[in-house]
Write a protein that holds these residues in place. Structure first.
Motif, mmCIF file in Angstrom:
data_model
loop_
_atom_site.group_PDB
_atom_site.id
_atom_site.type_symbol
_atom_site.label_atom_id
_atom_site.label_comp_id
_atom_site.label_asym_id
_atom_site.label_seq_id
_atom_site.Cartn_x
_atom_site.Cartn_y
_atom_site.Cartn_z
ATOM 1 N N ILE A 6 -18.792 0.556 44.210
ATOM 2 C CA ILE A 6 -19.102 1.001 42.843
ATOM 3 C C ILE A 6 -18.155 2.137 42.464
ATOM 4 N N GLY A 13 -24.161 3.985 37.239
ATOM 5 C CA GLY A 13 -23.825 3.823 38.659
ATOM 6 C C GLY A 13 -25.108 3.779 39.483
ATOM 7 N N HIS A 16 -26.801 0.427 39.078
ATOM 8 C CA HIS A 16 -26.066 -0.610 39.823
ATOM 9 C C HIS A 16 -26.352 -0.501 41.323
ATOM 10 N N VAL A 31 -18.304 3.702 47.588
ATOM 11 C CA VAL A 31 -18.541 4.258 46.254
ATOM 12 C C VAL A 31 -17.445 5.272 45.946
ATOM 13 N N ILE A 68 -17.831 -2.931 41.072
ATOM 14 C CA ILE A 68 -18.587 -2.660 39.836
ATOM 15 C C ILE A 68 -18.010 -1.398 39.212
#
Ligand SMILES: NC(=O)C1=CN([C@@H]2O[C@H](COP(=O)(O)OP(=O)(O)OC[C@H]3O[C@@H](n4cnc5c(N)ncnc54)[C@H](OP(=O)(O)O)[C@@H]3O)[C@@H](O)[C@H]2O)C=CC1
Ligand SMILES: O=C1CO[C@H](CO)[C@@H](O)[C@@H]1O
Length: 338
Positions: A6, A13, A16, A31, A68
C-alpha cells in the motif's frame, strides 16, 4: 495468494489495510509513506513486515505483485506509472488523475500492460446505486432524459479532514464519484459541459480552492444532467456528505437520497453516522468500500472476471473534471472529447 503493498497511510490507506487483512487470499507485505513515524506505526498496527519511505523502492521488489495507491488526489500519477511499468496489478483511488496529461500517460501505460488495473470508483458498489443501474437496464424508467446529482461535504472535509484540500477541490475530490455513476448508469459519453463555480468562502479561510461548482452536462444520448458539488455545507448538519440524485426517464423517474444513510440519532446532539462505507458488524468488516476492494482481488485471482471499472473509465472521468474546471474558469461551454 495476492502479495500486496500500500502507498499512502492516511484515511483511505487504513481502510485498504483492513480490507487486505480480512481478505483471506491477500498478504499485506509492504507499506510506504513519506512520513516515517506514520509508516512505522501503520506497519505495527497491521503487522506489515516491510516499510518504505520511497514508493519506487517498494515497487521494484519482486515480493509484491499488487499495489494499492492511496496518496492525495494530485499525487496518483507517479506511483501509478511506476507500479504499472513494474508489472504490478494496480488499484488506484479516485480520481485516477487530476490533469489530462497525467490521465493520458496512465491510459497509455495501462493499455500496454497485461496486469489488472482498476480505479476505485467505490460508489458503484453502493447497493442503492447497483439497484439504480439494474432498474435502468431493465427499462423500468425508459431512456434517461434529464436529472440532477449532488455530492457535497461540510466544511469539515476541506478545513479539518484533508491536509491537501487546496491542492484539490470539491470538483476533483467529490465529482469523480458522481461522474462515474452517471456515465455508468447512462452507458453514454459526455459531449458538452457548461460549469459555473463560486469562490471566496474557503479562500477567506486561507484555503486556496473554489467553494462549489455546478455543471450542466450533455450526454451522447441527448440526456442533460446537472452536477452539483460543494465543500461549504455547514458543519451543523448531522452528516458530512450530502448525496442525492434524481433521474427522469421517458417512462418514469428514480430518486435516491443517501445523505442520512437511513440512520438518525437524536441524543445530546443530532447525528447521522455513516453506516455503509465500511463498518465492523457481526464480527467482520463490510460495506461498499470493502466490496470494491474485494472485487479487485477477486478479479486478480479469477481472470475470467473483469474489473467493473477500468483505465478508460478513469481517463474519461478526468477528462470531464478537467473540462468542468476549464468551463468554469473560461465561462464558456466546452465540447468533449478534449
Ligand atoms: N474511494 C473512496 O470512496 C474514497 C477515496 N478517497 C481518495 O483516497 C485518496 C487518499 O485520501 P486520504 O486517505 O483521505 O488522504 P490522506 O491525506 O489521509 O492520506 C494520504 C497519505 O499519503 C501520503 N503521501 C503523500 N505523498 C506520498 C508519496 N509520494 N508516497 C507515499 N505516501 C505519500 C500522505 O503523507 P503526508 O500527509 O505526509 O503528505 C498521507 O499519509 C485520495 O485520492 C482521495 O480522493 C477518499 C475518500 C473516499
Ligand atoms: O471519495 C469520497 C470523498 O470523501 C467523501 C467523504 O468526505 C466520501 O463520501 C467520498 O466517498
Amino acid at each position: 495468494m495476492i502479495k500486496c503493498g500500500i502507498i499512502g497511510t492516511g484515511i483511505m490507506g487504513d481502510l485498504h489495510a483492513i480490507a487486505c487483512k480480512q481478505y483471506s487470499k491477500c498478504e499485506l507485505v509492504s507499506v510506504c509513506d513519506i512520513d516515517e513515524k506514520r509508516v512505522l506505526s501503520f506497519a505495527n498496527k497491521y503487522n506489515i513486515p516491510k516499510t518504505y519511505l520511497e514508493f519506487k523502492e517498494m515497487i521494484k521488489n519482486e515480493d509484491i505483485d499488487t499495489v494499492i495507491i492511496a496518496t492525495p488526489d494530485y499525487l496518483h500519477c507517479d506511483p501509478v506509472l511506476a507500479a504499472i511499468r513494474a508489472g504490478k496489478n494496480v488499484l488506484v483511488e479516485k480520481p485516477m488523475a487530476t490533469t489530462l496529461n497525467d490521465a493520458q500517460l496512465i491510459l497509455k501505460a495501462a493499455k500496454d500492460n497485461k496486469n489488472l488495473f482498476m480505479v476505485n470508483f467505490s460508489s458503484r458498489w453502493i447497493p442503492t446505486h447497483q439497484n439504480t443501474k439494474k432498474a435502468i437496464l431493465n427499462g423500468e424508467v425508459g431512456d434517461i432524459r434529464y436529472g440532477h446529482i449532488r455530492l457535497e461535504n461540510t466544511y469539515y472535509v476541506p478545513t479539518k479532514m484533508l491536509s491537501w484540500s487546496e491542492k484539490s477541490s470539491p470538483t476533483e475530490f467529490l465529482l469523480p464519484h458522481s461522474i462515474d455513476l452517471i456515465r455508468w448508469f447512462l452507458s453514454s459519453e459526455v459531449t458538452e459541459v457548461y460549469a459555473l463555480k463560486t469562490d471566496g468562502v474557503l479562500r477567506s479561510l486561507g484555503i486556496n480552492t473554489h467553494d462549489s461548482l455546478q455543471s450542466l452536462v450533455t450526454f451522447s444520448t441527448g440526456a442533460v444532467i446537472n452536477f452539483e458539488t460543494s465543500w461549504i455545507l455547514p458543519e451543523t448538519l448531522p452528516y458530512m456528505v450530502e448525496n442525492a440524485l434524481r433521474l427522469v426517464g421517458s417512462k418514469g423517474a428514480i430518486y435516491t437520497d443517501l445523505s442520512k444513510q437511513c440512520l438518525q440519532i437524536y441524543g445530546s446532539q443530532t447525528n447521522s453516522p455513516g453506516s455503509f462505507l465500511m463498518e465492523y458488524l457481526n464480527g467482520k468488516w463490510s460495506g461498499f468500500f470493502f466490496d470494491s476492494v474485494c472485487h479487485f482481488f477477486d478479479c486478480i485471482l479469477d481472470n475470467s472476471q473483469k474489473p467493473l471499472t477500468n483505465v478508460y473509465d478513469g481517463y474519461k472521468n478526468t477528462e470531464i473534471i478537467v473540462a468542468m474546471i476549464k468551463s468554469a474558469m473560461e465561462k464558456k461551454s466546452i465540447q468533449l472529447p478534449l
